[in-house]
Design an enzyme around this catalytic site. Structure first.
Site, PDB file in Angstrom:
ATOM      1  CB  THR A 140      15.953 -13.114   1.988  1.00  0.00           C
ATOM      2  OG1 THR A 140      15.271 -14.350   2.105  1.00  0.00           O
ATOM      3  CG2 THR A 140      16.101 -12.743   0.532  1.00  0.00           C
ATOM      4  N   GLY A 179       9.510  -9.814   6.863  1.00  0.00           N
ATOM      5  CA  GLY A 179       8.259  -9.166   7.261  1.00  0.00           C
ATOM      6  C   GLY A 179       8.421  -8.404   8.566  1.00  0.00           C
ATOM      7  CD  GLU A 422       9.844 -18.673   4.235  1.00  0.00           C
ATOM      8  OE1 GLU A 422      10.959 -19.137   4.502  1.00  0.00           O
ATOM      9  OE2 GLU A 422       9.424 -17.596   4.679  1.00  0.00           O
TER      10      GLU A 422
END
Lengths: 439, 216
Positions: A140, A179, A422
């Site tokens: 992303t 993350g 996602e």
């Protein structure tokens, strides 16, 4: 034991452990899960310094990384390689918080296993499994999410040095969200637009070293940072990443399905969506997880609703347990039933995924479109139902549901991102719709 | 939808698009709404009808001369609904399949089946407009369905705590004072509140503002 809740259990028509076996998939699995949970819950190293509600985000991040690294060592000592067993242990270690380093063991490792050649795996898979590096999955971007073809990060092949130059050409091309990217990870699988011989070949995956393994400082040409506090996941350093003409060797492109030859010649993959494969296990796994989040919310709301008494159901009698009110049952029972429904659906989805994966490993990609559509739609459906369900369960606990003591703020904050990560849910529904229109 | 109209046989989770389904809901009595075939048929009918409706709307947009992307964008409402109905059916079927293949005691199995029926009935009740719109169900059937929903609440109520205990989440992992296994909520809420950092001092740091304000 509170007498009101004890009374409920005394009147039970069956032993709950019977259903626990069904949920876990058998008595042996329940016993193994309980053993692994007890190993985590009874290890004082995994205790938090205080209730996490009273810790700052920085304290939570440090504590979470500390626990994760001890968790890695314990998993190695116990020689746990089974995915499910590892998951049980990780969840027990992190309790109500998001699992730190989860992308290392999931999408990062999955990409190494399924998108790298055997020669590449000889090095990277061992390093991944031995945790001699800490990985994440950087797809992303600040200005781009689910629409992969819109990603702007470039990987331009230079045949004179046999290197890729990874670059963030615009502000919106910065990697944003992965993350543990900000302060913890040393390596990332980076999704970038491949350019070779002057042509754009679409999004491909690259193994990119980000930080020195000696000093943990970012490499020159790599800018890294934490994106700041969020609704949840506040123990995780979701990060940003900006490249400035950063070079990696040709061997760092994931070349199992598509390749760049030393002279720059491009060899395309057998199926155009094959590089999206790392999303599939995650989306498939989200389905079952939504059931687990709802099971926690239902547990809190149901138990509290037999302890909490309010108003007289029959005038002149003791205040009634709030679960005796039909309106309360209508708030809780649909979510309780949905928790079971999603646990079973998640099991079916994972079965579907592993069957399709086995076919794809044999070179048969015919089930990929259905798997892609089903995992996308079910991820969206279950996560959106779960998020609104948790809110309903929170309000069923009245004002106390608003307190962090209820567990709902942390639970919601940890569960709700599934609606947008996602693949944002509406986009996911439209992907499923596209498949449905075709068939 | 495109393939369903051809001679190609559909397989997998979209096979219902070619299935011969009853044109009307077969339930005649309230108790019929506990039948798996009647409940699943309702979901199949709903999914098939909204998927086909979306396909028709898409075709109409194309006939108006819109390009595929514009036609697609003009049908988002129908398309998202089609995907949701398809996924809802998948969940209902997975739940029934899971219960039917579970091996446990009869009381536990009965409890699980009750929850499954309740899940399916609740979903129909929430989406009844889709089933009324084309006359698959009528008002009388919906009244029976919702009476069955209410009756199931009374079946679930006495086993609710047992059902959530079956999730087997230890207190440390649940991390909730309200959801404690022992139910000792109020005394522990009080203890938890006392441990808040704001309670470390009787007079908070903010008194440097409160004091002068009150003395002004």
């Amino acid at each position: 034991i509170n007498p009101d809740i004890a009374e409920e259990r005394e009147n039970a028509k069956f032993d709950p452990i019977e259903l626990t076996y069904v949920i876990d998939g058998g008595k042996e699995k329940t016993e193994r899960r309980r053993f692994l949970e007890s190993e985590a819950l009874n290890d004082p190293v995994f205790d938090d310094p205080a209730d996490i509600a009273f810790l700052t985000d920085e304290q939570r991040h440090t504590n979470s990384v500390r626990k994760s690294l001890h968790m890695v060592r314990r998993l190695q000592e116990m020689e746990i390689t089974n995915h499910m067993e590892s998951h049980w242990f990780r969840v027990a270690v992190h309790r109500s918080e998001e699992i730190a380093l989860s992308l290392h063991a999931s999408m990062f490792q999955h990409t190494v296993m399924h998108q790298m050649t055997e020669e590449q795996q000889a090095y990277w898979l061992r390093a991944t499994k031995d945790y001699t590096l800490l990985g994440t999955y950087a797809q992303t971007e600040l200005g781009h999410g689910t629409f992969l073809r819109g990603l702007e990060t470039t990987a331009t092949y230079d045949p004179t040095t046999q290197e890729f130059e990874i670059h963030s050409p615009t502000l919106t091309s910065m990697k944003w969200w992965p993350g543990n990217l900000g302060k913890t990870a040393t390596h990332a699988i980076v999704a970038a637009q491949l350019y070779t011989k002057g042509s754009r070949m679409g999004v491909h995956m690259f193994m990119v070293p980000l930080r020195s393994l000696e000093t943990h400082l970012p490499h020159p040409g790599v800018e890294l940072g934490d994106i700041g506090p969020k609704l949840g996941y506040n123990n995780i350093d979701n990060g940003f990443l900006r490249f400035n003409h950063y070079r990696i060797p040709i061997e760092n492109m994931c070349m199992r399905h598509s390749k760049v030859m030393p002279d720059g010649t491009y060899v395309p993959p057998p199926h155009k969506k094959i590089s999206y494969g790392s999303m599939l296990p995650i989306r498939s796994g989200i389905v079952g997880n939504t059931g687990w989040y709802l099971s926690k919310g239902s547990t809190i709301a149901t138990r509290y609703s037999v302890v909490r008494r309010q108003s007289e159901l029959i005038p002149g009698t003791k205040e009634a347990k709030i679960l005796d009110y039909q309106s309360q049952q209508l708030k809780i029972f649909p979510n309780l039933a949905t928790a079971f429904a999603f646990i079973f659906t998640g099991r079916e989805m994972m079965k579907h995924y592993f069957e399709s994966l086995a076919e794809m490993d044999e070179g048969n990609y015919s089930s990929l479109p259905e798997l892609h559509a089903t995992s996308a739609g079910l991820k969206a459906f279950t996560s959106s139902v779960m998020a609104s369900g948790l809110e309903e369960l929170r309000t069923s606990c009245g004002g106390h549901g608003y307190s962090k003591a209820s567990g709902f703020p942390e639970l919601y904050g940890t569960a709700a991102p599934a609606s947008t990560y996602e693949g944002e849910n509406t986009v996911m529904f439209l992907q499923t719709a596209r498949y449905l229109m075709k068939v | 939808a495109r393939q369903a109209g051809s001679k190609d046989k559909l397989v997998g989770c979209a096979a219902y698009l070619q299935a011969d389904l009853p044109p009307r809901c077969l339930a005649k009595r309230q108790i019929d709404f506990l039948r798996q075939d009647i409940l699943v048929d309702a979901y199949k009918h709903r999914a098939k009808s909204v998927v086909m409706l979306a396909a028709r709307r898409l075709g109409e947009e194309l006939k108006k001369g819109h390009s595929q992307p514009i036609a697609w964008n003009n049908c988002h409402m129908y398309l998202v609904k089609a995907a949701m109905a398809h996924c809802h059916l998948y969940c209902v079927e997975s739940f029934f399949d899971g219960v039917n293949t579970s091996e446990t005691s009869q009381p536990a199995l009965d409890a699980l089946m009750t929850l499954c029926q309740f899940y399916a009935i609740f979903g129909i009740s929430q989406n009844k407009g889709d089933l009324l719109q084309d006359g698959y169900m009528n008002g009388e059937q919906l009244n029976m369905l919702e009476r069955q929903l209410i009756d199931l609440l009374a079946v679930i109520r006495p086993i609710a705590v047992t059902l959530v205990d079956a999730f087997d989440v230890p207190d440390k992992m649940l991390s909730s004072v309200l959801g404690r296994y022992d139910g000792n909520v109020y005394e522990n809420l009080y203890e938890w509140a006392k441990s808040s950092p704001l309670n470390k001092k009787e007079v908070p740091d903010a008194y440097k503002y409160i004091g002068p304000f009150l003395r002004e």
